[in-house]
Design an enzyme around this catalytic site. Structure first.
Site, PDB file in Angstrom:
ATOM      1  CB  CYS A   3     -24.623   8.159 -41.650  1.00 22.09           C
ATOM      2  SG  CYS A   3     -24.129   8.390 -40.804  1.00 22.09           S
ATOM      3  CB  CYS A  54     -22.547  15.004 -39.919  1.00 22.40           C
ATOM      4  SG  CYS A  54     -22.702  13.847 -41.467  1.00 22.40           S
TER       5      CYS A  54
END
Length: 379
Positions: free
Chosen positions: A114, A210
């Site tokens: 990410c 997340c």
């Protein structure tokens, strides 16, 4: 400004003509990072990234509250803020890889990917389109330039250091990033937030991946990966039970295996020690220091050197094979067949080296880069 606040000397000069776009998550770290940069004279703009959409109406999704917290912080410190949706990029570049890795029996670290693909690529590109000179985040890490090379350094707060997650950044990405919290202790960040009255000063830090939030991990994976039951065996081949699918287990896992009791009379806990994909067998070992859980050597691929060049071989380094781990002395050997693969030999046994995780190399406080673990050699 709070009394006795230790200014980051690398940011102490006025930057009145430079624009910084700060990635703001709704948490206290990115909020304080934005405030610090404004105090240094930068033109600061906040940017809230929405990277996940599947659970907008689910109890585990906090994005709406996070956005409200970002708006409240921006209003208090006096900066503009915008929201941008990177959910499509995230699903294509990060989540698809996440599922492929789990389906293959490995345990990926999506935060590493990410950072490389979203927070410091898609976000950086968007910020530059807004006329930014730099981007900034609330990561605990430092950057310095040494003889024309941009170096990624550990944070001074060793307990919060996040350089591990940033090792796949390129020199170009790193040259346009500011980490205002790199020289601060987390306790100091919390104090600054309280002293200036930030509305999220006491907000709990986010944990875990997340897009999973606080939900049970297996529950989440079960929505995307099929169950493929198989046998659970001890290291000597004795059948102990049945698992729901190798994708739902990781090396070193102790809880949730479904195996109880003692085989050798010691009462030691069982740990996931090996996943054999061809036979769909989960092997478990009894005792934390069972030989199947200990390794001194690993192989890694997809080498990415944030330092700009591959480190010199046969030199003493240190490495981590997972986040929240102390550096362990090791030697590096780059593959003769491919510059994208390397081996590490540790001077001491490492516990539960896990394929799919990142092996990250350090020279003192400087992060050199790393790769994705493909295999570990047990005793």
């Amino acid at each position: 400004m709070p009394a006795n606040f230790p200014l980051n000397t690398t940011l102490s000069r006025p930057k009145t003509h430079q624009k910084v776009v700060v990635g703001m998550s709704g948490g206290v770290d990115s909020a304080v990072a934005a405030w610090l940069l404004k105090q240094q004279g930068y033109e600061v703009v906040g940017l809230f990234m929405k990277n996940w959409e599947d659970d907008d109406d689910d109890e585990y999704c906090s994005s709406r509250q996070d956005w409200l917290d970002v708006v409240s912080v921006a209003d208090l410190i006096g900066i503009d803020v915008e929201a941008v949706n990177f959910a499509a990029e995230y699903r294509e570049r990060v989540f698809a890889d996440f599922l492929r890795e789990y389906a293959a029996g490995r345990t990926p670290n999506p935060d590493v990917l990410c950072n490389a693909e979203i927070k410091f690529k898609a976000f950086l590109d968007h910020a530059l389109s807004l006329g930014a000179d730099f981007i900034a985040t609330g990561h605990y890490a430092r950057v310095q330039t040494n003889n024309g090379q941009v170096q990624l350094l550990k944070a001074l707060d060793a307990s919060k250091d996040q350089s591990y997650f940033l090792h796949r950044l390129s020199q170009a990405q790193l040259s346009q990033v500011l980490f205002p919290l790199g020289e601060l202790q987390k306790s100091a960040v919390r104090k600054i937030a309280a002293d200036i009255g930030l509305p999220n000063a006491t907000k709990k830090d986010s944990t875990g991946i997340c897009f999973i939030g606080e939900r049970p991990f297996r529950e989440f994976l079960n929505r995307y990966l099929p169950r493929t039951p198989g046998l659970i065996c001890s290291t000597d081949g004795k059948v102990l039970g049945e698992h729901m699918g190798l994708a739902f287990f990781t090396l070193g896992q102790r809880k949730g295996i479904g195996v109880g009791g003692s085989q050798d009379g010691t009462g030691d806990a069982w740990y996931v020690a090996r996943k054999e994909m061809t036979s769909n067998t989960l092997f478990v070992a009894q005792g934390h220091d069972h030989p199947w859980l200990l390794s001194q050597d690993l192989e890694a691929m997809e080498a990415s050197w944030v330092a700009g060049t591959a480190p010199i071989e046969e030199t003493a380094y240190a490495a981590r094979t997972r986040y929240r781990q102390t550096d362990s002395p090791c030697n590096l050997l780059v593959s003769a067949n491919s510059a994208n693969t390397f081996d590490l030999h540790f001077t001491e046994n490492q516990w539960a080296i896990t394929p799919g995780q990142s092996a990250v190399l350090y020279a003192g406080e400087v992060c050199l880069g790393g790769g994705i673990i493909t295999a570990a050699r047990s005793q």
